[in-house]
Design an enzyme around this catalytic site. Structure first.
Site, PDB file in Angstrom:
ATOM      1  N   GLU A 113     -26.768  10.036  -3.901  1.00 51.08           N
ATOM      2  CA  GLU A 113     -25.987  10.174  -4.850  1.00 51.08           C
ATOM      3  C   GLU A 113     -25.051  11.006  -3.611  1.00 51.08           C
ATOM      4  O   GLU A 113     -23.449  11.411  -4.446  1.00 51.08           O
ATOM      5  CB  GLU A 113     -25.485  11.790  -5.586  1.00 51.08           C
ATOM      6  N   SER A 383     -38.005 -23.477 -29.559  1.00 46.47           N
ATOM      7  CA  SER A 383     -37.203 -24.608 -30.708  1.00 46.47           C
ATOM      8  C   SER A 383     -36.663 -23.582 -31.377  1.00 46.47           C
ATOM      9  O   SER A 383     -35.190 -24.003 -31.679  1.00 46.47           O
ATOM     10  CB  SER A 383     -37.991 -25.118 -31.370  1.00 46.47           C
TER      11      SER A 383
END
Length: 896
Positions: A113, A383
């Site tokens: 950081e 499908s």
């Protein structure tokens, strides 16, 4: 002469010398100085203006508040009705003082950081320069350079807006914070305030939640995993997204090595450990409170919008949650009677069809927020994707009818030798698009996809929130990509909403802690397709829930529902490796919708290679869960309404191009299908040869007064000929055996022939015509006699009282009671020596049309009545079985 030349040359040289001596004009020195001065003044103005603006923004910044710096505020999550269902951040935290934070944990955080944290004074100008260059390339706000100090300020006092005001205030407050607090105190604030995941704050809390350990018990790879979480707390949650979490952990390890916090050997050894290897077992993980799956959806949206940091600031989050629907979903998913095994799982998302709002989310059986959220995980759709990649784009781009002919036949993917198979291994031949969809045939879906084209299919899917990196024909069967129930519900909701797509969303707005400032997070609706496409797909998907389709288990009596099933398959290698059966599948889906709700449901196992092995409690699970939930939550939804852009027509199944059905089309080939208005077929299929029935009961009657012959006939048209239109009749006549001449064409069942002459034989014929077809002829013949016969004066009887039996009295007419023949009133047959008892007129028993045959029912045979030229009976109309008609001086025969 030479002097003149010399003098001229001398003068020229003198002139040239003078020109060289003339001073050249110089560029004004003042211009350059002026430009420099202007730049300097402009720079000073910008600097002064910027400083003034910064000073203004800084003066409006909030004061530092130690309580806010150290403890996150509680945020409220509201239901759709405004009731609080979660106080976010109110849970107990494990607060860790700075001197108890392990050095390795500090190193991991700093390397990730803010590696220069202990060197800068709140702002890192070195990082800021890199961020500025990045923003110039990608736009303001695209890259940040926030230090740990700035993150503490942002998470404590400011919003997450990427504005100059917020950045200026953040910089000022960061500078103030560095003056009032030590680096160690600021690091401690960050360490305990940062959001780790869900509603858990601080690294100490995260260590306990994910590993069940204290910070000093963590190994290197666990430390790196925690250090990487703040960038994307829920997205890098290793319980739910282990692959993402491992990738992020490895980035942190690389940064630690780059900044010399660990050795290369330590980095490589830590990277080899699976991120899931040391996570807390699922049964030991903490529950996430009420409605955890829905809370996941809320947090994901806030994080995606870059607003998750605001949760520590006491905001109010307005959601679309319906608690009753949520509890119905959770109860259904938790019911073990639906599943083939204890480990089988399911996920469900319920949307408002019209708004796209997420009403409820089912993360799985007994879901507590500690494991995979099966509503949000992405699996192959099977499908369920067919309407989206094949049939809807075909309607949208080509205006295909629902009756479009598609052929289910042996087929290979275009450009390959790889054959496509249907689930049952059979081929059904010519089908309508509707049939191909509700039967869920694979080959027609691929053919349609290839005709639509990958580009069009991909674009259509993306408008419905289903992105593909690349796409090919096999994707039309749902074997590629991966989508969640949230995404699939959003896509199908557009079909139920007239083609309008709204991105699924749980959060509608947030209100900041001032109670006034609001952020609207409701997505804008977009037109994803024409309303004709949406309705035609919906109408076809209705049939999926009939006995002909694949989702009869999802049907609800009396409710207008459309939907689609889906299953996926294992590769041949996977089946062989794990010794699977051909019927084993990894995923099963059902997505269905009404005008009110859209529900997408997935079923399967967390472990991909654990197959679904049954139908009733395996493949059919999504259908049954859908039916249970929809039955409970639906509130008499309206039927889907056909828009004006769609029209209906009967077509001939298998015709190509499509042809409209006619009354001659066999009923088994007739289909009622939908068309985009204006695209109905222009042809109607009728047989090449049609046998029209001939007219019947043709009669001819001579009218001596008008010298005309009146013709009448009957014509009964069977229903099968209705499509040919109304019949017309052509009437012709042949005189004395001559050529036939057309008299008239009429739609009536009668005609009049004028100018009839005695002594001639007339043969009349009538044919019927319909739709270009002509029937056979019906004929009748009429002989008008007596034109050249001399009048014969009959002598009266010499002895009227003679009892000699008159041969002209019908001896056999027992019904005449001694009266003359009713056919010849007052006209006894004087010369009719061959009239043997007038035993005839068989078939004239009803006397219709023959008023002179009253009561002559006993006359049988009428044998030998060849010389009865003076028989003046009229009519004999309407007699089907009597081929001859006697008229005044005429005789008629019918040829029907």
């Amino acid at each position: 002469m030479s002097d003149n030349i010399n003098s001229r040359t001398a003068r020229r040289k003198q002139e040239e010398a003078k020109q060289r001596k003339k001073p050249r004009k110089k560029a004004p020195k003042g211009w350059f100085k002026k430009i420099i001065m202007a730049v300097v003044i402009l720079g000073l103005a910008v600097l002064v203006g910027g400083a003034s603006l910064f000073a203004y923004y800084a003066s409006t910044a909030p004061d530092l508040d130690e309580e806010l710096l150290k403890d996150p505020l509680t945020s409220n999550f509201l239901t759709k009705d405004g009731d609080i269902f979660l106080k976010f951040g109110a849970e107990k935290r494990d607060y860790v003082p700075y001197d108890e934070i392990p050095e390795q944990m500090k190193n991991a955080i700093l390397a990730t950081e803010d590696i220069r944290f202990f060197k800068h004074h709140g702002l890192d100008f070195y990082r800021l320069g890199g961020a500025v260059l990045g923003n110039l390339r990608s736009g303001f706000g695209s890259q940040g350079a926030s230090t740990l100090t700035q993150q503490v300020i942002k998470n404590s006092f400011l919003t997450d807006e990427k504005t100059l005001k917020r950045k200026a205030q953040e910089a000022w407050l960061a500078f103030k914070l560095e003056r009032e607090y030590s680096k160690e105190e600021i690091f401690e604030m960050y360490f305990n305030k940062i959001l780790m995941s869900g509603n858990r704050y601080g690294f100490g809390t995260g260590a306990n939640y994910f590993y069940g350990k204290k910070l000093n018990e963590l190994d290197l790879q666990e430390t790196a995993m925690l250090a990487g979480l703040p960038q994307y707390p829920n997205g890098y949650n290793p319980f739910k997204h282990p692959e993402r979490a491992e990738k992020r952990r490895n980035i942190v390890l690389t940064l630690m090595y780059r900044h010399e916090k660990i050795t290369k050997e330590e980095m490589e050894a830590a990277k080899k450990i699976p991120v899931t290897a040391t996570l807390l077992p699922e049964e030991e993980r903490q529950a996430n409170g009420k409605y955890p799956a829905y809370v996941d959806a809320v947090l994901d949206e806030l994080e995606e919008a870059g607003l998750s940091d605001l949760l520590a600031e006491g905001i109010t989050v307005q959601t679309s949650l319906d608690p009753k629907v949520q509890e119905t979903v959770e109860a259904a998913l938790d019911d073990p009677s639906y599943y083939e095994s204890e480990k089988m799982q399911a996920g469900m998302t319920v949307l408002d069809t019209k708004t796209g709002a997420i009403v409820a989310v089912g993360g799985g059986r007994e879901y507590a927020g500690r494991n995979l959220n099966f509503a949000e995980q992405k699996r192959q759709p099977g499908s369920v994707i067919k309407p989206i990649l094949s049939y809807a784009p075909a309607i949208e781009n080509f205006s295909w009818s629902t009756g479009q002919t598609v052929v289910d036949e042996p087929y290979k993917y275009k450009g390959t030798n790889k054959s496509i198979n249907n689930a049952d291994g059979r081929f059904l031949g010519s089908l309508t698009m509707r049939e191909a969809l509700y039967y869920s045939r694979n080959i027609p879906a691929v053919k349609t996809f290839e005709e639509v084209g990958a580009k069009n299919a991909k674009a259509f899917a993306e408008t419905l929130g289903l992105p593909y990196d690349t796409i090919n024909s096999s994707d039309a069967l749902g074997g590629g990509g991966g989508f969640s129930t949230v995404q699939m519900a959003g896509a199908y909701a557009a079909f139920g909403n007239g083609g309008i797509y709204t991105k699924p969303h749980a959060v509608t707005k947030i209100t900041l802690r001032d109670g006034k400032t609001e952020k609207n997070l409701r997505p804008d609706p977009v037109t994803a397709m024409k309303d004709s496409t949406a309705y035609m797909i919906t109408d076809m998907l209705r049939d999926v829930l009939t006995s002909e389709g694949t989702a009869i288990n999802a049907a609800i009596s009396g409710m207008d529902i459309a939907g689609k099933t889906g299953t996926t398959n294992y590769s041949a290698d996977t089946m062989k490796k794990h010794n699977m059966k051909n019927t084993d599948v990894p995923d099963t889906w059902f997505t269905g919708y009404t005008t009110e709700y859209t529900i997408s449901t997935w079923g399967g196992y967390a472990d991909y290679v654990t197959p679904i092995t049954t139908y009733d409690k395996g493949r059919h699970v999504p259908q049954k869960l859908f039916k249970t939930v929809m039955s409970s939550i639906a509130n008499n939804p309206d039927r889907f309404t056909q828009p004006n852009s769609v029209e209906e027509a009967k077509i001939v199944k298998g015709s190509n191009p499509l042809a409209l059905a006619s009354s001659f089309t066999p009923s088994n080939l007739v289909r009622t299908e939908l068309f985009v208005r204006g695209t109905l077929p222009t042809i109607q299929e009728v047989p090449e040869q049609i046998e029209l029935p001939s007219p019947t009961d043709l009669t001819a009657q001579f009218d001596a007064d008008s010298n005309s012959i009146e013709l009448q006939w009957n014509y009964d048209v069977p229903d099968e000929f209705d499509d040919l239109g109304d019949p017309e009749f052509n009437v012709s006549v042949s005189i004395d055996g001559g050529a036939a001449q057309s008299i008239t064409t009429t739609a009536d069942h009668q005609a009049v022939f004028q100018g009839a002459e005695l002594g001639k034989t007339y043969t009349f014929s009538v044919t019927a015509s319909m739709g270009g077809y002509t029937s056979g002829a019906t004929s009748t013949q009429l002989l008008l006699e007596g034109a050249d016969e001399p009048d014969v004066e009959e002598e009266p009887d010499e002895d009227p009282d003679n009892e000699f039996e008159d041969p002209n009295i019908d001896q056999g007419d027992s019904d005449n009671d001694g009266q003359p023949d009713q056919n010849n009133p007052g006209n006894p047959d004087q010369d009719n020596s061959n009239n043997q008892g007038n035993q005839g007129n068989q078939g004239n028993q009803d006397g219709q049309g023959n008023p002179n045959d009253q009561g002559n029912q006993g006359n049988q045979g009428n044998q030998g009545n060849e010389g009865n030229q003076g028989n003046q009976g009229q009519g004999n109309q309407g007699q089907d079985s009597n081929p001859s008609i006697s008229t005044p001086n005429s005789s008629q025969s019918n040829n029907n």
